[in-house]
Design an enzyme around this catalytic site. Structure first.
Site, PDB file in Angstrom:
ATOM      1  N   ARG A 191       0.726  -1.283  -0.012  1.00 15.15           N
ATOM      2  CA  ARG A 191       0.126  -0.062  -0.017  1.00 15.15           C
ATOM      3  C   ARG A 191       0.845   1.359   0.007  1.00 15.15           C
ATOM      4  O   ARG A 191       1.995   1.270   0.557  1.00 15.15           O
ATOM      5  CB  ARG A 191      -0.964  -0.046   1.336  1.00 15.15           C
ATOM      6  CG  ARG A 191      -1.665   1.212   1.467  1.00 15.15           C
ATOM      7  CD  ARG A 191      -2.422   1.129   2.554  1.00 15.15           C
ATOM      8  NE  ARG A 191      -3.415   2.231   2.852  1.00 15.15           N
ATOM      9  CZ  ARG A 191      -4.041   3.096   3.625  1.00 15.15           C
ATOM     10  NH1 ARG A 191      -3.414   2.530   4.823  1.00 15.15           N
ATOM     11  NH2 ARG A 191      -4.808   4.005   3.601  1.00 15.15           N
ATOM     12  N   HIS A 192       0.351   2.330  -0.570  1.00 11.97           N
ATOM     13  CA  HIS A 192       1.144   3.606  -0.471  1.00 11.97           C
ATOM     14  C   HIS A 192       1.392   4.123   0.747  1.00 11.97           C
ATOM     15  O   HIS A 192       0.677   3.485   1.710  1.00 11.97           O
ATOM     16  CB  HIS A 192       0.269   4.719  -1.277  1.00 11.97           C
ATOM     17  CG  HIS A 192      -0.691   4.844  -0.545  1.00 11.97           C
ATOM     18  ND1 HIS A 192      -1.249   5.560   0.570  1.00 11.97           N
ATOM     19  CD2 HIS A 192      -2.076   4.462  -1.046  1.00 11.97           C
ATOM     20  CE1 HIS A 192      -2.410   5.472   0.769  1.00 11.97           C
ATOM     21  NE2 HIS A 192      -3.198   4.920   0.049  1.00 11.97           N
ATOM     22  N   GLY A 193       2.271   4.962   1.158  1.00  8.88           N
ATOM     23  CA  GLY A 193       2.516   5.524   2.308  1.00  8.88           C
ATOM     24  C   GLY A 193       1.645   6.356   3.015  1.00  8.88           C
ATOM     25  O   GLY A 193       0.688   6.718   2.279  1.00  8.88           O
TER      26      GLY A 193
ATOM     27  N   GLY B 299      -0.030  -0.265  -4.632  1.00  6.14           N
ATOM     28  CA  GLY B 299      -1.385   0.073  -4.768  1.00  6.14           C
ATOM     29  C   GLY B 299      -1.919   0.792  -3.521  1.00  6.14           C
ATOM     30  O   GLY B 299      -1.211   1.572  -2.856  1.00  6.14           O
TER      31      GLY B 299
END
Ligand SMILES: *[C@@H]1O[C@H](CO)[C@@H](O)[C@H](O)[C@H]1NC(C)=O
Ligand SMILES: *[C@@H]1O[C@H](CO)[C@@H](O)[C@H](O)[C@H]1NC(C)=O
Ligand SMILES: *[C@@H]1O[C@H](CO)[C@@H](O)[C@H](O)[C@H]1NC(C)=O
Length: 460
Positions: A84-86, A352
């Site tokens: 997952r994005h930050g 994602g």
């Protein structure tokens, strides 16, 4: 500005820590005073460090004992990482809700508590509509540091030689926060090896990383269907949430009917964002005790359950395309090994969203409780395994590591957020590192079906 705040809080942390170490022997690293007590309930707005508290003391620490290959001769041959994005800013919709609450507190709240005075006189509504979910500096660091840790956990896979040789592939959702996370991940590696003479591409692939937008049945039946989330709506109108709203109104000394469920949520997210983005324990956190936080955690878990997980079959089926893509990569590496070839794609990094990971985790059977989460069973779900705070903090990641243990013995280990996990329902001697062929047998129905086009079409 951001960097200064971060540095100051690090200094503060280290003072707390050294003080604690001098005077008591049994303090744990979790005793930092500027972590809100409710931080472990922030659901998808939570910090990765809450899931792995040892990272607070050393953000580059890795626990190599989570990898337990059955024999010393096992070698890592392929890694797929779905990440997952930050940490990011709130979306425009949430910023608007926060502003409404802030204005209410400013004009109407009364009381002498120092946190309330701080909210009214010092705290500024610094979130703006144009922030629109963008990656923040902390989010860049989340991915840089994750890349560095993974290179320590998988030194033969995430290596300078493999990166330079094009054996590490990057695929991302086209959303700016994901692209920037991918860039940050790469920069973690190029910094680590001080690579300045070469650049590494990434591919944007929304069909794969944002499959939920492309699955008509999901869009129609769930995403754009207000009645699909009736359990969530009912919970928000129910007694547990009402009590939370009343307690907030009491703390602010405003009439009960002026604190809506949206405002309670906005206050909770203000506490969460101030902490995730700036590492501060903001005065907003004083509006909640742990019981309130558990109710708000449940409200969001309920939403994720019905919108992205077990609530509807199509939620997980929408990820069939990613599921098959994953096994195609693993199969390819396995076939190359079996025919004594070099593995051509040693590492795949796929960036994602929470909405990418959760349907896939659901398809694979993770975090399934006996009973569905509903608006009525909050009390009996306190021990549920379905906790997005644990599953989906910023930079959450599912890692699949393939091992060659010699003589055709190939193993697959799943890790979630750097913790070893077992494929649900797959039991045997080597639970945490089953034979690859046993994993394929376990998921044979999905491998033989789960066709994205078929599952996602609107009418049969
Ligand atoms: C490291 O991993 C092992 C095995 O999963 C676990 O028992 C141990 O508690 C972990 N250590 C830390 C510091 O988290
Ligand atoms: C202040 O409270 C009143 C009701 O007591 C409400 O109508 C008004 O909208 C509140 N002000 C703000 C800025 O929310
Ligand atoms: C993210 O990328 C955009 C350009 O694609 C850039 O303008 C922005 O500054 C980046 N943000 C961060 C936090 O790196």
């Amino acid at each position: 500005m951001m960097i200064t705040v971060w540095k100051l809080s690090l200094v503060h942390l280290s003072i707390v820590f050294s003080f604690s170490c001098c005077f008591c022997n049994h303090v744990t690293v979790e005793d930092y005073s500027d972590i809100p007590v409710i931080a472990k309930y922030f659901t998808t707005k939570g910090r990765y460090e809450e899931v792995n508290p040892y990272l607070i003391a050393d953000i580059l620490a890795v626990n190599t004992s989570t990898l337990r290959p059955p024999s010393a001769q096992c070698r890592q041959i392929h890694l797929t990482a779905i990440i997952r994005h930050g940490t990011r800013y709130p979306t425009t919709k949430n910023v608007k809700k926060m502003r409404k609450l802030y204005e209410h507190v400013q004009r109407n709240a009364s009381g002498e508590e120092s946190w309330l005075r701080e909210l009214q006189t010092q705290w500024r509504m610094w979130y703006t509509d144009d922030m629109d979910g963008r990656l923040v500096q902390k989010g860049v660091d989340d991915h840089r540091h994750l890349a560095m840790r993974l290179s320590k956990l998988f030194p033969s896979l995430i290596s300078e030689q493999n990166l330079r040789g094009g054996l590490i592939k990057f695929i991302t959702s086209s959303k700016h926060r994901c692209v920037n996370s991918t860039l940050a991940f790469k920069s973690g590696l190029t910094e680590l090896w001080n690579i300045q003479d070469q650049e590494f591409d990434h591919a944007e692939n929304d069909a794969l990383m944002r499959f939920f937008d492309h699955c008509s049945k999901f869009v129609e039946d769930v995403d754009n269907n207000p009645s699909a989330l009736s359990e969530v709506d009912n919970f928000k109108k129910g007694p547990e949430m009402e009590r939370v709203q009343q307690k907030i109104a009491d703390r602010l000394r405003v009439p009960y009917n002026t604190i809506t469920d949206d405002m309670a949520e906005a206050a909770f997210y203000l506490c969460a964002y101030e902490f995730a983005i700036k590492t501060v324990n903001s005065p907003w956190c004083q509006l909640f005790d742990e019981v309130d936080a558990q109710v708000l955690e449940y409200a969001n878990d309920l939403k994720q359950f019905w919108k992205r997980a077990y609530g509807y079959d199509i939620n997980s089926k929408s990820s069939c395309i990613l599921f098959h893509d994953l096994f195609a990569r693993l199969d390819k590496a396995v076939n190359e090994i079996k025919s004594d070839q070099q593995v051509s794609e040693v590492v795949t990094v796929q960036v994602g969203h929470a909405e990418t990971l959760l349907p896939l985790l659901t398809l694979l059977g993770f975090f399934k409780d006996n009973d569905a989460l509903t608006s009525k069973n909050y009390a009996t779900q306190t021990q549920r395994s379905f906790r997005t705070s644990r599953m989906l903090p910023y930079a959450a990641n599912l890692l699949l590591v393939l091992y060659d243990c010699g003589a055709g013995d190939l193993r697959l280990q799943p890790l979630l957020n750097e913790h070893s996990v077992t494929f649900p329902g797959l039991t045997g001697q080597q639970d945490s590192m089953p034979l690859y062929q046993d994993v394929k047998e376990h998921y044979k129905d999905l491998l033989g079906g789960c066709d994205f086009e078929t599952e996602c079409k609107l009418f049969d």
